[in-house]
Design an enzyme around this catalytic site. Sequence first.
Site, PDB file in Angstrom:
ATOM      1  N   LYS A  26       4.231  -8.102  -0.115  1.00 29.35           N
ATOM      2  CA  LYS A  26       3.186  -7.301  -0.780  1.00 29.35           C
ATOM      3  C   LYS A  26       3.794  -6.448  -1.878  1.00 29.35           C
ATOM      4  O   LYS A  26       3.310  -6.417  -3.013  1.00 29.35           O
ATOM      5  CB  LYS A  26       2.505  -6.386   0.254  1.00 29.35           C
ATOM      6  CG  LYS A  26       1.737  -5.221  -0.366  1.00 29.35           C
ATOM      7  CD  LYS A  26       1.085  -4.332   0.667  1.00 29.35           C
ATOM      8  CE  LYS A  26       1.891  -3.163   1.155  1.00 29.35           C
ATOM      9  NZ  LYS A  26       1.933  -1.988   0.269  1.00 29.35           N
ATOM     10  N   ASN A  27       4.892  -5.765  -1.523  1.00 27.76           N
ATOM     11  CA  ASN A  27       5.444  -4.797  -2.467  1.00 27.76           C
ATOM     12  C   ASN A  27       6.190  -5.444  -3.634  1.00 27.76           C
ATOM     13  O   ASN A  27       6.554  -4.756  -4.591  1.00 27.76           O
ATOM     14  CB  ASN A  27       6.317  -3.779  -1.725  1.00 27.76           C
ATOM     15  CG  ASN A  27       5.463  -2.854  -0.870  1.00 27.76           C
ATOM     16  OD1 ASN A  27       4.242  -2.803  -1.042  1.00 27.76           O
ATOM     17  ND2 ASN A  27       6.086  -2.134   0.049  1.00 27.76           N
ATOM     18  N   ARG A  96      -2.381   3.177  -3.976  1.00 29.36           N
ATOM     19  CA  ARG A  96      -1.345   3.876  -4.739  1.00 29.36           C
ATOM     20  C   ARG A  96      -0.685   2.947  -5.765  1.00 29.36           C
ATOM     21  O   ARG A  96      -0.316   3.358  -6.862  1.00 29.36           O
ATOM     22  CB  ARG A  96      -0.321   4.407  -3.736  1.00 29.36           C
ATOM     23  CG  ARG A  96       1.012   4.764  -4.288  1.00 29.36           C
ATOM     24  CD  ARG A  96       1.189   6.236  -4.465  1.00 29.36           C
ATOM     25  NE  ARG A  96       2.516   6.529  -4.986  1.00 29.36           N
ATOM     26  CZ  ARG A  96       2.878   7.688  -5.468  1.00 29.36           C
ATOM     27  NH1 ARG A  96       2.014   8.679  -5.508  1.00 29.36           N
ATOM     28  NH2 ARG A  96       4.087   7.887  -5.918  1.00 29.36           N
ATOM     29  N   CYS A 120      -2.043   4.939   1.220  1.00 27.71           N
ATOM     30  CA  CYS A 120      -1.847   5.524   2.541  1.00 27.71           C
ATOM     31  C   CYS A 120      -1.443   6.980   2.389  1.00 27.71           C
ATOM     32  O   CYS A 120      -0.638   7.315   1.519  1.00 27.71           O
ATOM     33  CB  CYS A 120      -0.742   4.756   3.285  1.00 27.71           C
ATOM     34  SG  CYS A 120      -1.221   3.091   3.760  1.00 27.71           S
ATOM     35  N   ARG A 125       3.799  12.438  -2.143  1.00 33.82           N
ATOM     36  CA  ARG A 125       3.867  11.273  -3.031  1.00 33.82           C
ATOM     37  C   ARG A 125       3.636  11.645  -4.506  1.00 33.82           C
ATOM     38  O   ARG A 125       2.600  11.343  -5.104  1.00 33.82           O
ATOM     39  CB  ARG A 125       2.894  10.185  -2.576  1.00 33.82           C
ATOM     40  CG  ARG A 125       3.143   9.765  -1.163  1.00 33.82           C
ATOM     41  CD  ARG A 125       2.411   8.521  -0.775  1.00 33.82           C
ATOM     42  NE  ARG A 125       3.067   7.306  -1.212  1.00 33.82           N
ATOM     43  CZ  ARG A 125       2.649   6.100  -0.908  1.00 33.82           C
ATOM     44  NH1 ARG A 125       1.590   5.936  -0.180  1.00 33.82           N
ATOM     45  NH2 ARG A 125       3.295   5.034  -1.333  1.00 33.82           N
ATOM     46  N   VAL A 127       4.085  11.856  -8.651  1.00 33.50           N
ATOM     47  CA  VAL A 127       4.166  10.837  -9.705  1.00 33.50           C
ATOM     48  C   VAL A 127       5.227  11.238 -10.740  1.00 33.50           C
ATOM     49  O   VAL A 127       5.297  10.672 -11.828  1.00 33.50           O
ATOM     50  CB  VAL A 127       2.807  10.599 -10.411  1.00 33.50           C
ATOM     51  CG1 VAL A 127       1.809   9.964  -9.464  1.00 33.50           C
ATOM     52  CG2 VAL A 127       2.243  11.884 -11.014  1.00 33.50           C
ATOM     53  N   ASP A 309       9.378   1.869   5.881  1.00 33.47           N
ATOM     54  CA  ASP A 309       8.242   1.035   6.287  1.00 33.47           C
ATOM     55  C   ASP A 309       8.474   0.338   7.628  1.00 33.47           C
ATOM     56  O   ASP A 309       7.550  -0.247   8.192  1.00 33.47           O
ATOM     57  CB  ASP A 309       7.935  -0.002   5.196  1.00 33.47           C
ATOM     58  CG  ASP A 309       7.481   0.657   3.901  1.00 33.47           C
ATOM     59  OD1 ASP A 309       6.838   1.714   3.985  1.00 33.47           O
ATOM     60  OD2 ASP A 309       7.786   0.129   2.815  1.00 33.47           O
ATOM     61  N   ARG A 402      -4.572  -4.408   4.693  1.00 30.75           N
ATOM     62  CA  ARG A 402      -4.095  -4.134   3.328  1.00 30.75           C
ATOM     63  C   ARG A 402      -2.757  -4.803   3.072  1.00 30.75           C
ATOM     64  O   ARG A 402      -2.442  -5.127   1.928  1.00 30.75           O
ATOM     65  CB  ARG A 402      -3.919  -2.612   3.131  1.00 30.75           C
ATOM     66  CG  ARG A 402      -5.226  -1.880   2.950  1.00 30.75           C
ATOM     67  CD  ARG A 402      -4.978  -0.461   2.546  1.00 30.75           C
ATOM     68  NE  ARG A 402      -3.967  -0.411   1.486  1.00 30.75           N
ATOM     69  CZ  ARG A 402      -3.351   0.677   1.091  1.00 30.75           C
ATOM     70  NH1 ARG A 402      -3.633   1.826   1.667  1.00 30.75           N
ATOM     71  NH2 ARG A 402      -2.453   0.642   0.137  1.00 30.75           N
TER      72      ARG A 402
HETATM   73  N1  EPU Z   1      11.537  10.054  -1.767  1.00 34.40           N
HETATM   74  C1  EPU Z   1      12.520  10.943  -1.449  1.00 34.40           C
HETATM   75  N2  EPU Z   1      13.768  10.716  -1.923  1.00 34.40           N
HETATM   76  C2  EPU Z   1      14.072   9.638  -2.667  1.00 34.40           C
HETATM   77  C3  EPU Z   1      13.082   8.711  -2.973  1.00 34.40           C
HETATM   78  C4  EPU Z   1      11.797   8.948  -2.504  1.00 34.40           C
HETATM   79  O1  EPU Z   1      12.281  11.911  -0.766  1.00 34.40           O
HETATM   80  O2  EPU Z   1      15.230   9.475  -3.090  1.00 34.40           O
HETATM   81  C5  EPU Z   1      10.197  10.293  -1.264  1.00 34.40           C
HETATM   82  C6  EPU Z   1       9.200  10.549  -2.356  1.00 34.40           C
HETATM   83  O3  EPU Z   1       9.086  11.918  -2.647  1.00 34.40           O
HETATM   84  C7  EPU Z   1       7.938   9.968  -1.788  1.00 34.40           C
HETATM   85  C8  EPU Z   1       8.444   8.874  -0.881  1.00 34.40           C
HETATM   86  O4  EPU Z   1       9.774   9.114  -0.648  1.00 34.40           O
HETATM   87  O5  EPU Z   1       7.231  10.914  -1.051  1.00 34.40           O
HETATM   88  C9  EPU Z   1       8.255   7.486  -1.437  1.00 34.40           C
HETATM   89  O6  EPU Z   1       8.760   7.406  -2.714  1.00 34.40           O
HETATM   90  P1  EPU Z   1       8.566   6.184  -3.714  1.00 34.40           P
HETATM   91  O7  EPU Z   1       8.146   6.741  -5.025  1.00 34.40           O
HETATM   92  O8  EPU Z   1       9.755   5.298  -3.652  1.00 34.40           O
HETATM   93  O9  EPU Z   1       7.319   5.410  -3.047  1.00 34.40           O
HETATM   94  P2  EPU Z   1       6.281   4.482  -3.768  1.00 34.40           P
HETATM   95  O10 EPU Z   1       6.918   3.822  -4.915  1.00 34.40           O
HETATM   96  O11 EPU Z   1       5.018   5.204  -3.967  1.00 34.40           O
HETATM   97  C10 EPU Z   1       6.861   2.317  -2.395  1.00 34.40           C
HETATM   98  C11 EPU Z   1       6.143   1.347  -1.493  1.00 34.40           C
HETATM   99  C12 EPU Z   1       5.813   2.032  -0.180  1.00 34.40           C
HETATM  100  C13 EPU Z   1       7.122   2.481   0.473  1.00 34.40           C
HETATM  101  C14 EPU Z   1       7.898   3.394  -0.495  1.00 34.40           C
HETATM  102  C15 EPU Z   1       9.266   3.776   0.016  1.00 34.40           C
HETATM  103  C16 EPU Z   1       5.018  -0.142  -3.021  1.00 34.40           C
HETATM  104  C17 EPU Z   1       3.745  -0.607  -3.621  1.00 34.40           C
HETATM  105  N3  EPU Z   1       4.932   0.896  -2.168  1.00 34.40           N
HETATM  106  O12 EPU Z   1       5.991   3.412  -2.616  1.00 34.40           O
HETATM  107  O13 EPU Z   1       5.202   1.057   0.641  1.00 34.40           O
HETATM  108  O14 EPU Z   1       6.872   3.162   1.669  1.00 34.40           O
HETATM  109  O15 EPU Z   1       8.069   2.725  -1.756  1.00 34.40           O
HETATM  110  O16 EPU Z   1      10.050   2.640   0.204  1.00 34.40           O
HETATM  111  O17 EPU Z   1       6.076  -0.708  -3.282  1.00 34.40           O
HETATM  112  C18 EPU Z   1       3.884   0.258   2.400  1.00 34.40           C
HETATM  113  O18 EPU Z   1       4.113  -0.891   2.004  1.00 34.40           O
HETATM  114  O19 EPU Z   1       3.341   0.501   3.512  1.00 34.40           O
HETATM  115  C19 EPU Z   1       4.238   1.395   1.555  1.00 34.40           C
HETATM  116  C20 EPU Z   1       3.719   2.598   1.701  1.00 34.40           C
END
Ligand code: EPU
Length: 421
Positions: A26-27, A96, A120, A125, A127, A309, A402
């Site tokens: 998915k990701n 997201r 979720c 989270r 930006v 995850d 999802r």
């Molecule tokens: N974060 C840290 N330190 C870091 C990196 C991230 O604390 O060095 C925190 C961030 O603040 C944030 C969280 O970790 O609260 C996730 O950060 P990131 O921006 O990497 O998440 P994302 O890009 O929004 C993707 C996946 C998520 C997965 C996360 C973490 C996709 C579409 N989503 O989200 O997938 O949990 O990376 O690996 O790729 C899922 O598939 O269930 C899912 C939520």
Amino acid sequence: METTGAKFVIEGGHRLTGEITVSGSKNASLPILCAALLSSEKSIITNVPDIADIHTLLQIFADLNVKADFKNNTVTIDPLVLKHTNVSDRLICKMRASILLLGPLLARLHEANIPFPGGCVLGKRSVAAHTHAFKSLGVEVVDDKQKLHLKVKKLAGATIILPEVSVTGTENALMLAAITPGKTQIRLAAAEPHVQDLCRFLNKMGAKIKGIGTNFLEIEGVKKLHGAKHKVTGDYLEAGTFAIAAIVTGGDVKINGIDTSQLDSFFEKLDETGANYVLEKNAIIVKPAKNIGPVESLRTAVYPSFATDLQAPFAVLLTRAGGTSKIFETLFEGRLQYLFELEKMGAKVQVLNPHQAIITGTSKLKAVPIASLDLRAGAAMVLAALCAEGTTEISNISYIDRGYENFDEKLRSLGASIKRA
Ligand code: EPU
């Protein structure tokens, strides 16, 4: 595939046996489908999972006037026409990952206005990684608290030091940098297998990305990208989930369709529990274990460390382990809530704070009505129900749909008693 209100009804205690093949990731699929919009030419993406998030993205594509056809796990995208006219805020807010449209929209239309994406509810989270990358490349960003308004001023290659190792932040930076004149460096880049897969697809489109799989990506911007054909990598998170399903039911299951080297930290933790499994290059073969023991600390962190995850699914295994295990979720502050659901089933858990918890096993899990709180927590509830005594009803399974393709069907094929109600 809207399943709000649907439930899983699972009779526990059935040993899983047999063989399954995991779906495409998915990701990886979500950013790759978005990246196809960087070109005006046709792309063909295979091994795309048939899950609700992909359908949501394809509905957004329709709002953007992009033609996309999804059949037999293959998406054919014809992005010749791309009009940012009537994208539904409701759809953007559903997931997201819709933030991944920003890179391509900026590249093709030079502007984008979207509400803060949903998904979720796992914590704050931010930006910031996304907006920082865009600003570094020459985009003006206005955040009016309701929406993000982005406009290209003048794109130029830059050194981007991401404020955190963000997965989708890295992906957005890569997509815009691919067509930004000059050299871009992304430092503190995320290196997850799905980020690597996006890089490989972008390079097939004509991008020049080096350092794939590391935290330091170098991109030489090109004028134009062309369409490409790509097979999405197998879902290592789904594979990990099925491996745990097999272990907690004392099963004998072969899981095909992944690159097992993507799960090193997962296997390292499995070894600590004494789980019994054999690895092939593209398969995991789980065998019944004599004894499952605790782990000292299950600490999640960015790749190649243990994936957040897989934290909730692994916790179900820890309820089966004789002894005390500690969980340290370093990424999200909202990803331990499911432990209260496990507690209702009889697990001995102690939530110390939003990031840390202790699980003491062995607990005999008992069937009680429980809820799926997010995608991965939902999968964990299914694992708990598979090894619980009695028949468990799990509500809110739309979260599971999802991200897991035919989760119930695959489990049934291995002998689980699971149905939708
Ligand atoms: N974060 C840290 N330190 C870091 C990196 C991230 O604390 O060095 C925190 C961030 O603040 C944030 C969280 O970790 O609260 C996730 O950060 P990131 O921006 O990497 O998440 P994302 O890009 O929004 C993707 C996946 C998520 C997965 C996360 C973490 C996709 C579409 N989503 O989200 O997938 O949990 O990376 O690996 O790729 C899922 O598939 O269930 C899912 C939520």
